[in-house]
Motif scaffolding. Structure first.
Motif, PDB file in Angstrom:
ATOM      1  N   ARG A  31     102.428  94.653 -10.022  1.00 41.24           N
ATOM      2  CA  ARG A  31     103.433  94.590 -11.085  1.00 41.24           C
ATOM      3  C   ARG A  31     102.924  93.546 -12.082  1.00 41.24           C
ATOM      4  O   ARG A  31     102.689  92.400 -11.709  1.00 41.24           O
ATOM      5  N   HIS A  32     102.735  93.963 -13.303  1.00 40.53           N
ATOM      6  CA  HIS A  32     102.212  93.086 -14.357  1.00 40.53           C
ATOM      7  C   HIS A  32     100.897  92.435 -13.926  1.00 40.53           C
ATOM      8  O   HIS A  32     100.656  91.260 -14.168  1.00 40.53           O
ATOM      9  N   GLY A  33     100.060  93.229 -13.209  1.00 38.26           N
ATOM     10  CA  GLY A  33      98.739  92.749 -12.807  1.00 38.26           C
ATOM     11  C   GLY A  33      98.720  91.906 -11.543  1.00 38.26           C
ATOM     12  O   GLY A  33      97.651  91.524 -11.071  1.00 38.26           O
ATOM     13  N   ARG A  34      99.894  91.595 -10.977  1.00 39.04           N
ATOM     14  CA  ARG A  34      99.948  90.773  -9.748  1.00 39.04           C
ATOM     15  C   ARG A  34     100.225  91.664  -8.541  1.00 39.04           C
ATOM     16  O   ARG A  34     101.082  92.537  -8.591  1.00 39.04           O
ATOM     17  N   SER A  35      99.515  91.423  -7.462  1.00 41.68           N
ATOM     18  CA  SER A  35      99.725  92.182  -6.226  1.00 41.68           C
ATOM     19  C   SER A  35     101.109  91.888  -5.673  1.00 41.68           C
ATOM     20  O   SER A  35     101.512  90.728  -5.580  1.00 41.68           O
ATOM     21  N   VAL A  36     101.854  92.967  -5.324  1.00 39.82           N
ATOM     22  CA  VAL A  36     103.202  92.770  -4.784  1.00 39.82           C
ATOM     23  C   VAL A  36     103.428  93.493  -3.459  1.00 39.82           C
ATOM     24  O   VAL A  36     104.343  93.153  -2.717  1.00 39.82           O
ATOM     25  N   ALA A  37     102.615  94.498  -3.139  1.00 37.23           N
ATOM     26  CA  ALA A  37     102.797  95.239  -1.892  1.00 37.23           C
ATOM     27  C   ALA A  37     101.511  95.976  -1.550  1.00 37.23           C
ATOM     28  O   ALA A  37     100.635  96.146  -2.396  1.00 37.23           O
ATOM     29  N   VAL A  38     101.432  96.412  -0.288  1.00 36.66           N
ATOM     30  CA  VAL A  38     100.267  97.172   0.160  1.00 36.66           C
ATOM     31  C   VAL A  38     100.745  98.469   0.795  1.00 36.66           C
ATOM     32  O   VAL A  38     101.669  98.476   1.606  1.00 36.66           O
ATOM     33  N   LEU A  39     100.120  99.569   0.424  1.00 36.49           N
ATOM     34  CA  LEU A  39     100.396 100.874   1.012  1.00 36.49           C
ATOM     35  C   LEU A  39      99.241 101.183   1.963  1.00 36.49           C
ATOM     36  O   LEU A  39      98.084 101.192   1.559  1.00 36.49           O
ATOM     37  N   SER A  40      99.575 101.376   3.238  1.00 39.28           N
ATOM     38  CA  SER A  40      98.539 101.693   4.224  1.00 39.28           C
ATOM     39  C   SER A  40      99.102 102.628   5.275  1.00 39.28           C
ATOM     40  O   SER A  40     100.319 102.790   5.395  1.00 39.28           O
ATOM     41  N   ALA A  41      98.225 103.232   6.053  1.00 39.88           N
ATOM     42  CA  ALA A  41      98.643 104.171   7.091  1.00 39.88           C
ATOM     43  C   ALA A  41      99.292 103.413   8.238  1.00 39.88           C
ATOM     44  O   ALA A  41      98.968 102.253   8.506  1.00 39.88           O
ATOM     45  N   VAL A  42     100.200 104.089   8.927  1.00 41.19           N
ATOM     46  CA  VAL A  42     100.808 103.530  10.132  1.00 41.19           C
ATOM     47  C   VAL A  42      99.754 103.569  11.227  1.00 41.19           C
ATOM     48  O   VAL A  42      99.106 104.588  11.441  1.00 41.19           O
ATOM     49  N   ARG A  43      99.588 102.462  11.899  1.00 41.09           N
ATOM     50  CA  ARG A  43      98.598 102.386  12.973  1.00 41.09           C
ATOM     51  C   ARG A  43      99.182 102.983  14.247  1.00 41.09           C
ATOM     52  O   ARG A  43     100.236 102.593  14.699  1.00 41.09           O
ATOM     53  N   ARG A  44      98.496 103.930  14.815  1.00 41.30           N
ATOM     54  CA  ARG A  44      98.912 104.549  16.064  1.00 41.30           C
ATOM     55  C   ARG A  44      98.258 103.790  17.227  1.00 41.30           C
ATOM     56  O   ARG A  44      97.140 103.288  17.084  1.00 41.30           O
ATOM     57  N   PRO A  45      98.919 103.731  18.374  1.00 37.16           N
ATOM     58  CA  PRO A  45      98.281 103.091  19.525  1.00 37.16           C
ATOM     59  C   PRO A  45      96.976 103.804  19.874  1.00 37.16           C
ATOM     60  O   PRO A  45      96.872 105.027  19.726  1.00 37.16           O
ATOM     61  N   ASP A  46      95.993 103.047  20.317  1.00 37.72           N
ATOM     62  CA  ASP A  46      94.692 103.625  20.641  1.00 37.72           C
ATOM     63  C   ASP A  46      94.745 104.532  21.876  1.00 37.72           C
ATOM     64  O   ASP A  46      94.069 105.536  21.932  1.00 37.72           O
ATOM     65  N   ALA A  47      95.544 104.140  22.861  1.00 37.37           N
ATOM     66  CA  ALA A  47      95.572 104.898  24.109  1.00 37.37           C
ATOM     67  C   ALA A  47      96.965 105.467  24.356  1.00 37.37           C
ATOM     68  O   ALA A  47      97.966 104.915  23.911  1.00 37.37           O
ATOM     69  N   ASP A  48      96.992 106.573  25.069  1.00 37.14           N
ATOM     70  CA  ASP A  48      98.271 107.134  25.480  1.00 37.14           C
ATOM     71  C   ASP A  48      98.918 106.212  26.501  1.00 37.14           C
ATOM     72  O   ASP A  48      98.234 105.482  27.223  1.00 37.14           O
ATOM     73  N   ARG A  49     100.231 106.283  26.574  1.00 35.94           N
ATOM     74  CA  ARG A  49     100.956 105.490  27.556  1.00 35.94           C
ATOM     75  C   ARG A  49     100.645 106.004  28.953  1.00 35.94           C
ATOM     76  O   ARG A  49     100.493 107.202  29.163  1.00 35.94           O
ATOM     77  N   THR A  50     100.581 105.087  29.906  1.00 37.39           N
ATOM     78  CA  THR A  50     100.337 105.445  31.287  1.00 37.39           C
ATOM     79  C   THR A  50     101.539 105.040  32.119  1.00 37.39           C
ATOM     80  O   THR A  50     101.796 103.841  32.295  1.00 37.39           O
ATOM     81  N   PRO A  51     102.318 106.017  32.618  1.00 38.12           N
ATOM     82  CA  PRO A  51     103.467 105.665  33.444  1.00 38.12           C
ATOM     83  C   PRO A  51     103.030 104.846  34.655  1.00 38.12           C
ATOM     84  O   PRO A  51     102.019 105.136  35.288  1.00 38.12           O
ATOM     85  N   GLY A  52     103.808 103.812  34.944  1.00 40.52           N
ATOM     86  CA  GLY A  52     103.518 102.977  36.110  1.00 40.52           C
ATOM     87  C   GLY A  52     102.485 101.901  35.869  1.00 40.52           C
ATOM     88  O   GLY A  52     102.085 101.209  36.800  1.00 40.52           O
ATOM     89  N   ALA A  53     102.045 101.717  34.632  1.00 38.28           N
ATOM     90  CA  ALA A  53     101.001 100.733  34.350  1.00 38.28           C
ATOM     91  C   ALA A  53     101.454  99.311  34.685  1.00 38.28           C
ATOM     92  O   ALA A  53     100.631  98.455  34.982  1.00 38.28           O
ATOM     93  N   TRP A  54     102.761  99.057  34.656  1.00 37.61           N
ATOM     94  CA  TRP A  54     103.284  97.727  34.965  1.00 37.61           C
ATOM     95  C   TRP A  54     103.784  97.607  36.402  1.00 37.61           C
ATOM     96  O   TRP A  54     104.387  96.601  36.775  1.00 37.61           O
ATOM     97  N   ALA A  55     103.545  98.611  37.215  1.00 37.20           N
ATOM     98  CA  ALA A  55     104.011  98.575  38.606  1.00 37.20           C
ATOM     99  C   ALA A  55     103.452  97.344  39.311  1.00 37.20           C
ATOM    100  O   ALA A  55     102.267  97.027  39.220  1.00 37.20           O
TER     101      ALA A  55
END
Length: 78
Positions: A31-55
């Protein structure tokens, strides 16, 4: 790669800018040459969830499901 785009221009081309962001480009809105916000992609988790991982790592207290009179008052105002 980062691109600077005015808010005025972003309003006119938002769909195109979103596609570019989805493909990994970071777009800085200005806005008027000054940075005010960033548009970027939503980061998805790298790995699928694993049921029982915290057992075996989590302990639930014996009284987890019981409510005291104070708890009941706080929750239900009784």
């Amino acid at each position: 790669m980062s691109t600077r785009v005015s808010i005025y221009e972003a309003k006119a081309h938002l769909s195109r800018l979103v596609v570019r962001a989805e493909h990994g480009e970071e777009i800085t809105l200005t806005r008027h040459g000054r940075s005010v916000a960033v548009l970027s992609a939503v980061r998805r988790p790298d790995a699928d969830r694993t049921p029982g991982a915290w057992a075996g790592r989590v302990r639930v207290a014996e009284d987890f499901d019981s409510l005291t009179d104070d708890d009941l008052r706080d929750w239900y105002g009784a």
